[in-house]
Design a protein around this motif. Structure first.
Motif, PDB file in Angstrom:
ATOM      1  N   LYS A  17     -15.437   4.809 -17.631  1.00  0.00           N
ATOM      2  CA  LYS A  17     -16.277   4.541 -16.450  1.00  0.00           C
ATOM      3  C   LYS A  17     -15.790   4.243 -15.230  1.00  0.00           C
ATOM      4  CE  LYS A  17     -19.829   3.257 -19.846  1.00  0.00           C
ATOM      5  NZ  LYS A  17     -18.741   3.727 -21.112  1.00  0.00           N
ATOM      6  N   PRO A  18     -16.021   4.965 -14.200  1.00  0.00           N
ATOM      7  CA  PRO A  18     -15.334   4.494 -12.727  1.00  0.00           C
ATOM      8  C   PRO A  18     -15.737   3.615 -12.372  1.00  0.00           C
ATOM      9  CG  PRO A  18     -16.785   6.572 -12.784  1.00  0.00           C
ATOM     10  CD  PRO A  18     -17.106   6.072 -14.149  1.00  0.00           C
ATOM     11  N   PRO A  19     -14.468   2.778 -11.817  1.00  0.00           N
ATOM     12  CA  PRO A  19     -14.908   1.404 -10.958  1.00  0.00           C
ATOM     13  C   PRO A  19     -15.274   1.880  -9.516  1.00  0.00           C
ATOM     14  CG  PRO A  19     -12.390   1.859 -11.087  1.00  0.00           C
ATOM     15  CD  PRO A  19     -13.105   3.079 -11.863  1.00  0.00           C
ATOM     16  N   ALA A  20     -15.980   0.847  -8.919  1.00  0.00           N
ATOM     17  CA  ALA A  20     -16.568   1.072  -7.669  1.00  0.00           C
ATOM     18  C   ALA A  20     -15.610   1.277  -6.565  1.00  0.00           C
ATOM     19  CB  ALA A  20     -17.366  -0.109  -7.294  1.00  0.00           C
ATOM     20  N   GLU A  21     -14.312   0.758  -6.582  1.00  0.00           N
ATOM     21  CA  GLU A  21     -13.256   0.841  -5.851  1.00  0.00           C
ATOM     22  C   GLU A  21     -11.826   0.614  -6.527  1.00  0.00           C
ATOM     23  OE1 GLU A  21     -13.290  -2.497  -2.956  1.00  0.00           O
ATOM     24  OE2 GLU A  21     -13.368  -4.065  -4.484  1.00  0.00           O
ATOM     25  N   SER A  22     -10.750   1.213  -5.806  1.00  0.00           N
ATOM     26  CA  SER A  22      -9.577   0.875  -6.341  1.00  0.00           C
ATOM     27  C   SER A  22      -9.054  -0.483  -6.021  1.00  0.00           C
ATOM     28  CB  SER A  22      -8.704   2.087  -5.437  1.00  0.00           C
ATOM     29  OG  SER A  22      -8.290   1.672  -4.288  1.00  0.00           O
ATOM     30  N   GLN A  59       0.811  -1.306  -0.019  1.00  0.00           N
ATOM     31  CA  GLN A  59       0.033   0.026  -0.126  1.00  0.00           C
ATOM     32  C   GLN A  59       0.919   1.166  -0.046  1.00  0.00           C
ATOM     33  OE1 GLN A  59      -3.497  -0.152  -0.082  1.00  0.00           O
ATOM     34  NE2 GLN A  59      -3.687  -2.150   0.052  1.00  0.00           N
ATOM     35  N   GLY A  60       0.140   2.487  -0.253  1.00  0.00           N
ATOM     36  CA  GLY A  60       1.003   3.647  -0.179  1.00  0.00           C
ATOM     37  C   GLY A  60       1.698   4.067  -1.656  1.00  0.00           C
ATOM     38  N   GLN A  61       1.359   3.261  -2.740  1.00  0.00           N
ATOM     39  CA  GLN A  61       2.004   3.767  -3.656  1.00  0.00           C
ATOM     40  C   GLN A  61       1.480   4.845  -4.465  1.00  0.00           C
ATOM     41  OE1 GLN A  61       2.409   0.275  -6.853  1.00  0.00           O
ATOM     42  NE2 GLN A  61       3.023  -1.277  -4.869  1.00  0.00           N
ATOM     43  N   THR A  62       2.322   5.752  -5.186  1.00  0.00           N
ATOM     44  CA  THR A  62       1.714   7.129  -5.595  1.00  0.00           C
ATOM     45  C   THR A  62       2.040   6.897  -6.950  1.00  0.00           C
ATOM     46  OG1 THR A  62       3.891   7.960  -4.865  1.00  0.00           O
ATOM     47  CG2 THR A  62       1.901   8.498  -3.551  1.00  0.00           C
ATOM     48  N   TYR A 122      -7.581  -4.992  -2.879  1.00  0.00           N
ATOM     49  CA  TYR A 122      -6.437  -5.771  -2.258  1.00  0.00           C
ATOM     50  C   TYR A 122      -6.408  -6.009  -0.759  1.00  0.00           C
ATOM     51  CZ  TYR A 122      -1.807  -8.103  -2.125  1.00  0.00           C
ATOM     52  OH  TYR A 122      -0.485  -8.804  -2.246  1.00  0.00           O
ATOM     53  N   ARG A 123      -6.622  -4.779  -0.152  1.00  0.00           N
ATOM     54  CA  ARG A 123      -6.761  -4.838   1.252  1.00  0.00           C
ATOM     55  C   ARG A 123      -7.767  -5.629   1.688  1.00  0.00           C
ATOM     56  NH1 ARG A 123      -7.374   0.484   2.204  1.00  0.00           N
ATOM     57  NH2 ARG A 123      -5.363   0.975   1.875  1.00  0.00           N
ATOM     58  N   LYS A 124      -8.818  -5.640   1.211  1.00  0.00           N
ATOM     59  CA  LYS A 124     -10.068  -6.491   1.278  1.00  0.00           C
ATOM     60  C   LYS A 124      -9.933  -7.808   1.090  1.00  0.00           C
ATOM     61  CE  LYS A 124     -14.058  -5.378  -0.771  1.00  0.00           C
ATOM     62  NZ  LYS A 124     -14.630  -4.471  -1.444  1.00  0.00           N
ATOM     63  N   ASN A 125      -9.561  -8.105   0.034  1.00  0.00           N
ATOM     64  CA  ASN A 125      -9.365  -9.703  -0.360  1.00  0.00           C
ATOM     65  C   ASN A 125      -8.205 -10.419  -0.026  1.00  0.00           C
ATOM     66  OD1 ASN A 125     -11.866 -10.129  -2.208  1.00  0.00           O
ATOM     67  ND2 ASN A 125     -11.030  -8.136  -2.379  1.00  0.00           N
ATOM     68  N   ARG A 126      -6.851  -9.733   0.142  1.00  0.00           N
ATOM     69  CA  ARG A 126      -5.583 -10.261   0.361  1.00  0.00           C
ATOM     70  C   ARG A 126      -5.229  -9.746   1.733  1.00  0.00           C
ATOM     71  NH1 ARG A 126      -3.459 -12.783  -4.382  1.00  0.00           N
ATOM     72  NH2 ARG A 126      -5.201 -13.099  -5.698  1.00  0.00           N
ATOM     73  N   GLY A 127      -5.804  -8.989   2.258  1.00  0.00           N
ATOM     74  CA  GLY A 127      -5.262  -8.802   3.668  1.00  0.00           C
ATOM     75  C   GLY A 127      -3.834  -8.331   3.538  1.00  0.00           C
ATOM     76  N   GLU A 128      -3.551  -7.817   4.753  1.00  0.00           N
ATOM     77  CA  GLU A 128      -1.838  -7.164   4.654  1.00  0.00           C
ATOM     78  C   GLU A 128      -1.269  -7.931   5.654  1.00  0.00           C
ATOM     79  OE1 GLU A 128      -0.504  -3.785   3.617  1.00  0.00           O
ATOM     80  OE2 GLU A 128      -2.294  -3.315   2.535  1.00  0.00           O
TER      81      GLU A 128
END
Lengths: 247, 453, 194
Positions: free
Chosen positions: B437-442, A37-40, B447-453
């Motif tokens: 067309k903008p997606p719902a999320e980045s 995370q945190g990539q710009t 990645y944070r939601k599905n792959r965790g950190e």
């Protein structure tokens, strides 16, 4: 290989499916893939307009984020961002680790062609695609031999990769001319840029392909914008989508 | 401050059929160039050698200028020195007036455009006739060239037909190029025969011979130079080459790269005046050495003026040669003068696609030089298109992961809620393209939601 | 107005690092040069003379003279109807229909011939004529411009021209038109060598 993904800002926020396709594809090919995370931004927006100082904090933040996880290679699905990231990490920062990081950033095509050659069997796909050989990838990264050059054996790394897909028909527009995106050029020089994008879409359409396939999301966004405006029957896609589908 | 390039192209781009016609004419030159380049297996090696030869010249200018001068003088020519445009024009006017000359026929020379020679001579009562057909057409139209090799490329034959009808009495409504060219031939023949002085440019000045090469297709340089008893050749000092082998190398490349011909019809090598006649050479600096003192600007003087970078430039082809502020259009013009704060949008009339670099026979780093001019203007806070205001802001937002995330999220929301009809009216990007067309999320969010950190 | 000294004193030193002069390779081409030359000559709008003997040139000159055309021959042994030795001013040649001139070299890669000022009564003789006939020995055909320039030897002190086809222009809508200011046509006789 242990790969860190570099997901440029445009892809992250507007084309997340390109990032997911890249991630899944690399995993299917057996690589360990991480994303920090945190990539710009690679700084290209600013440096293309000569604003080197204004790009520095963005480039440093990107470098910091990419260094969070150790890896063998950094891979990004966006050619012009790779060119800018490499160049800007070298010239705008003085941190040694950023310089060595610059040396291991690869665009997805060159990674799959040169660094970890794709040798996985691929599923057949009945489709006709037209290759969008965008300029930064073509002339700065050498993903293909530009039409101006006199070379005994021209190469096209994107074509080489996609031609591994059984039943896929690959065509190319008549010219490898710029699509007119050019970053802020697309806004500053809206008339010329729009005309170039229209001409490029027409050239792709004339090949009889069903889809424009390329390695540079920003150019694809510009071409996609024309396709949508004019209601042209062409899909516009990043090549990672094709490869992920057949791997 | 002149108008922005984007504004200046508007008249030209308004007629799309004409843009396509203009672009196709130049692409035909590019295609012929490709065929000729590809007919020589040693082409890329020639480019590399030519580039290094020119770097040698530019890093040894004083010695080579000395050598060229002493050899020319030994061969019976007279050499003059001009530090700037004013000196150049005074020297030329002086040579002509001293000898009571009244009528000068001149072949195409970008240098004389650069220093505005013709108006100066006319002020002194000397009639100047441009003899290159394209240049002559523009002289009659009182218009500057729009290209350095094919100066009238922007004109339709019907427009030239009308002009010739009015100026040289061709049939009304006639527009056949062969008819018009031959009518011009007859009319120009009288000018040649009645001129009392001739001027040519110089394509290559051969230092160790004291000789120079003039290349034309029409034969106008020779037709002019070999009739009266006075020939003045003018050259920017970067035209030097060390020896005949180097000149031959460039002769092999120039026409092939410019127009896709294996050679210009005439490569005339002047090593002495005609018996009983005078040959003067005027060597000009006019800002060249100053630009060469900046390493990132210096390589523009490797240029041999083939115009191939202009032909391949997608912006030039669609915007026309009159959309530029500097008298040389396209990539090489931007590389020479793109640092001019008075015309600060010029350096942005470029997508940095790099095709120009690849066609350049002497490897001028056009793309990098244009990018350098952007840096210079940024440092001087002379950016066009509101960049002085928004670039620092962009730098701040993009420099902060959180700021960037919030800005992009806002953009996605904005695009989602804004009706398409309104989006299309924003202008700029959306003048001819829809926004994505903008997606719902980045991806980061996913990645944070599905792959965790 | 600047003197040479003032000019040199005003030069800002070049920032380009002293670069050594590279070796400029002299490109060559293999036989058959005669066929290569003829192919390119015709490609640039030139014509091949009918026949490969000086007698054929003489006969052509005689034909032209018999048609009441003004023929200036600068080729030894070929008779025109204008006396070269009588020419004192190039303007006198304004009504010449044909100039016949010897070429010292030909270049296969670009279809050009080298005509030296030493062989002309006046330099303009090969430009002011309506039509140009050049005569070259097939043994004098070189492959490339680089080889040709090597064979020319010294350039300073004289004048000469490589001519590749007729005078031409494409300044009106890129339409190729022969006969801009110089000769409208160019014919080259390639003589069989001895």
């Amino acid at each position: 290989m242990k790969i860190a993904l570099f997901i440029p800002c445009l892809v992250n926020h507007f084309y997340p499916e390109i990032a997911r396709d890249t991630l899944e594809l690399l995993e299917k090919l057996g690589h360990g893939v991480s994303y920090t995370q945190g990539q710009t931004c690679c700084g290209q927006l600013m440096t293309n307009s000569g604003c080197l100082d204004q790009a520095r904090s963005s480039v440093e933040a990107l470098g910091k984020a990419l260094l969070k996880e150790p890896c063998d290679a950094v891979v990004a699905p966006a050619a012009s961002c790779v060119v800018a990231a490499r160049e800007n990490l070298e010239r705008l920062t003085s941190f040694e680790d950023f310089h060595s990081l610059a040396g291991k950033i690869f665009e997805l095509t060159e990674f799959l062609h040169d660094i970890a050659p794709l040798d996985h069997p691929l599923k057949p796909l009945r489709k006709t695609v037209s290759l969008q050989m965008s300029c930064h990838g073509l002339r700065q990264l050498g993903l293909g031999t530009a039409s101006e050059l006199v070379v005994a054996r021209p190469v096209n790394k994107l074509q080489a990769l996609l031609s591994r897909i059984p039943e896929l028909t690959i065509t190319q527009p008549s010219r490898d001319e710029c699509c007119g995106f050019g970053g802020t050029f697309s806004v500053d020089e809206r008339d010329i840029s729009g005309k170039m994008a229209n001409d490029k879409v027409a050239d792709h359409l004339a090949t009889g392909a069903e889809a424009i396939v390329g390695y540079d999301p920003s150019c694809l966004m510009s071409l996609g914008g024309v396709v949508s405006r004019k209601g042209i029957p062409l899909e516009v896609m990043h090549f990672s989508a094709l490869l992920n589908q057949v791997t | 401050m002149s108008q922005t390039h984007a504004r200046k192209v508007e008249t030209f781009t308004a007629d799309e059929a004409r843009v396509d016609w203009h672009s196709a004419a130049l692409l035909a030159l590019r295609d012929k160039r490709d065929l000729q380049a590809k007919s020589l297996p040693e082409w890329e090696q020639m480019r590399e050698t030519a580039s290094r030869m020119k770097l040698y010249v530019l890093s040894h200018l004083p010695e080579l200028l000395e050598q060229f001068t002493s050899n020319c003088e030994a061969n019976g020519m007279e050499v003059h020195w001009a530090r700037d445009a004013k000196e150049h024009n005074e020297i030329v006017a002086g040579i002509l007036k001293e000898r009571g000359k009244k009528k000068l026929v001149k072949s195409k020379s970008m240098l004389t455009e650069e220093v505005h020679l013709v108006p100066h001579l006319e002020k002194h009562g000397i009639e100047c006739i441009e003899t290159d057909l394209g240049e002559r057409i523009l002289q009659l139209r009182e218009e500057p060239p729009s290209h350095i090799v094919v100066p009238a490329i922007h004109l339709k034959k019907e427009e030239i037909g009308e002009l010739f009808h009015e100026k040289i009495g061709t049939q009304a409504g006639a527009s056949d190029p062969t008819y018009l060219t031959h009518a011009a031939r007859e009319s120009m023949r009288q000018e040649f025969l009645s001129a009392d002085a001739a001027m040519t440019g110089v394509n290559m000045a051969i230092a160790d011979e004291g000789a120079f090469v003039v290349c034309t297709n029409e034969g106008n340089a020779d037709m002019g130079a070999h009739l009266p008893d006075l020939h003045i050749a003018v050259m920017g000092m970067e035209k030097l080459v060390p020896d005949a082998d180097s000149a031959a190398l460039l002769m092999r490349m120039l026409a092939r790269n410019a127009t896709g011909q294996p050679s210009t019809s005439y490569n005339s090598i002047f090593g002495a005046p005609r018996p009983g006649c005078q040959l003067h050479i005027v060597i000009v600096d006019n800002g060249r050495s100053l630009r060469m003192a900046d390493r990132r600007h210096a390589e523009i003087y490797k240029c041999i003026r083939c115009g191939a970078c202009i032909n391949t430039c997608p912006v030039y082809r669609r915007g026309g040669g009159h959309s530029y502020d500097y008298f040389i259009p396209g990539p090489i013009g931007l590389a020479i003068a793109g640092d001019n704060p008075e015309a600060n949008s010029e350096a942005w009339a470029c997508t940095l696609n790099g095709s120009c670099n690849n066609v350049c026979p002497v490897k001028v780093p056009l793309r990098e030089t244009i990018a350098y001019h952007r840096e210079q203007l940024a440092q001087q806070k002379q950016l066009p298109y509101h960049k002085n205001a928004y670039m620092p802001l962009a730098g701040k937002i993009f420099g902060s992961p959180r700021g960037l995330s919030m800005a992009m999220a806002a953009a996605r929301v904005g695009l989602r809620i804004m009706p398409q009809t309104l989006q299309r009216r924003i202008g700029g990007w959306s003048k001819s393209r829809d926004f994505p067309k903008p997606p719902a999320e980045s991806f980061a969010h996913w990645y944070r939601k599905n792959r965790g950190e | 107005m600047a003197s040479k000294e003032e000019f040199f004193a005003s030069l800002t030193p070049s920032a380009i690092e002293p670069t050594p002069m590279p070796e400029v390779a002299v490109a060559t081409r293999d036989a058959p040069l005669r066929e290569h030359f003829i192919e390119v000559l015709e490609g640039v709008g030139g014509r091949l003379g009918q026949g490969d003997d000086l007698g054929d040139v003489k006969q052509r000159a005689a034909e032209l003279v018999s048609q009441n055309l003004q023929v200036l021959s600068l080729m030894e042994g070929v008779q025109g109807n204008r006396d070269p030795s009588a020419v004192s001013d190039p303007h006198e040649l304004k009504d010449v229909d044909y100039t016949i001139a010897p070429a010292r070299l030909a270049v296969a890669e670009n279809g050009s011939v080298w005509i030296s000022g030493e062989d002309l009564v006046t330099r303009n003789a090969v430009f002011i004529c309506e039509h140009l006939i050049a005569v070259v020995d097939e043994n004098r055909i070189t492959g490339t411009m680089s080889e040709a320039v090597r064979r020319l030897g010294k350039l300073g002190g004289g004048w000469g021209v490589f001519i590749s086809g007729p005078s031409k222009t494409a300044d009106i809508e890129q339409a190729l038109v022969m006969g801009a200011h110089g000769a409208r046509s160019m014919t080259v006789y390639v003589l069989r060598g001895v």
